[in-house]
Design a protein around this motif. Structure first.
Motif, PDB file in Angstrom:
ATOM      1  N   TYR A  38       4.622 -16.429  -0.261  1.00  0.00           N
ATOM      2  CA  TYR A  38       5.226 -15.396   0.358  1.00  0.00           C
ATOM      3  C   TYR A  38       6.051 -14.496  -0.750  1.00  0.00           C
ATOM      4  O   TYR A  38       6.470 -14.997  -1.549  1.00  0.00           O
ATOM      5  CB  TYR A  38       6.662 -15.987   1.248  1.00  0.00           C
ATOM      6  N   PHE A  39       5.638 -13.322  -0.415  1.00  0.00           N
ATOM      7  CA  PHE A  39       6.403 -12.263  -1.619  1.00  0.00           C
ATOM      8  C   PHE A  39       6.950 -11.258  -0.906  1.00  0.00           C
ATOM      9  O   PHE A  39       6.661 -10.783   0.245  1.00  0.00           O
ATOM     10  CB  PHE A  39       4.954 -11.685  -2.320  1.00  0.00           C
ATOM     11  N   GLU A  40       7.840 -10.710  -1.733  1.00  0.00           N
ATOM     12  CA  GLU A  40       8.793  -9.550  -1.226  1.00  0.00           C
ATOM     13  C   GLU A  40       8.327  -8.457  -1.719  1.00  0.00           C
ATOM     14  O   GLU A  40       7.848  -8.337  -2.909  1.00  0.00           O
ATOM     15  CB  GLU A  40      10.132  -9.754  -1.371  1.00  0.00           C
ATOM     16  N   LEU A  41       8.312  -7.277  -0.906  1.00  0.00           N
ATOM     17  CA  LEU A  41       7.819  -5.968  -1.086  1.00  0.00           C
ATOM     18  C   LEU A  41       8.761  -5.177  -0.671  1.00  0.00           C
ATOM     19  O   LEU A  41       9.542  -5.166   0.229  1.00  0.00           O
ATOM     20  CB  LEU A  41       6.333  -5.663  -0.369  1.00  0.00           C
ATOM     21  N   LYS A  42       8.896  -3.901  -1.485  1.00  0.00           N
ATOM     22  CA  LYS A  42       9.890  -2.837  -1.195  1.00  0.00           C
ATOM     23  C   LYS A  42       8.834  -1.628  -0.863  1.00  0.00           C
ATOM     24  O   LYS A  42       8.225  -1.165  -1.680  1.00  0.00           O
ATOM     25  CB  LYS A  42      11.047  -2.620  -2.066  1.00  0.00           C
ATOM     26  N   ALA A  53       0.089  -4.283  -0.843  1.00  0.00           N
ATOM     27  CA  ALA A  53      -0.299  -5.382  -1.009  1.00  0.00           C
ATOM     28  C   ALA A  53      -1.936  -5.700  -1.007  1.00  0.00           C
ATOM     29  O   ALA A  53      -2.345  -6.506  -1.798  1.00  0.00           O
ATOM     30  CB  ALA A  53       0.084  -6.355   0.284  1.00  0.00           C
ATOM     31  N   ASN A  54      -2.673  -4.678  -0.383  1.00  0.00           N
ATOM     32  CA  ASN A  54      -3.908  -4.654  -0.638  1.00  0.00           C
ATOM     33  C   ASN A  54      -4.394  -4.500  -2.066  1.00  0.00           C
ATOM     34  O   ASN A  54      -5.532  -4.692  -2.587  1.00  0.00           O
ATOM     35  CB  ASN A  54      -4.768  -3.583   0.462  1.00  0.00           C
ATOM     36  N   ARG A  55      -3.666  -3.601  -2.754  1.00  0.00           N
ATOM     37  CA  ARG A  55      -3.947  -3.236  -3.913  1.00  0.00           C
ATOM     38  C   ARG A  55      -3.889  -4.415  -4.912  1.00  0.00           C
ATOM     39  O   ARG A  55      -4.408  -4.883  -5.912  1.00  0.00           O
ATOM     40  CB  ARG A  55      -3.306  -2.082  -4.331  1.00  0.00           C
TER      41      ARG A  55
END
Length: 74
Positions: A38-42, A53-55
């Motif tokens: 699990y990763f946090e993205l902003k 995420a796809n990159r």
């Protein structure tokens, strides 16, 4: 300017999972990539979060993004 929102991406690697199921190991990634990370993205929008995420976790490298969900801002 829109405010950045927090998203959580659920990612695993199908190549690692397949290697482990065949009693082998992936040449580059650790075995724990068979499990979901699990990763946090902003990002400004959910669509932008998916794009980021796809990159970062490319399908051609075996990564599977199971879900991305908006998180509550704390």
């Amino acid at each position: 300017m829109p405010m950045l929102r927090k998203y959580e991406a659920a990612v695993f690697n199908e190549d690692v999972l397949n290697a482990l199921q065949n009693g082998e190991r992936h040449k580059d990634l650790s075995d724990d990539w068979a499990d979901t990370h699990y990763f946090e993205l902003k990002a400004n929008t959910l669509q932008e979060a998916w794009s980021m995420a796809n990159r970062k976790w490319r399908a051609e490298h075996g990564f599977v993004i199971k879900a991305i969900e908006e998180m509550d801002l704390d």
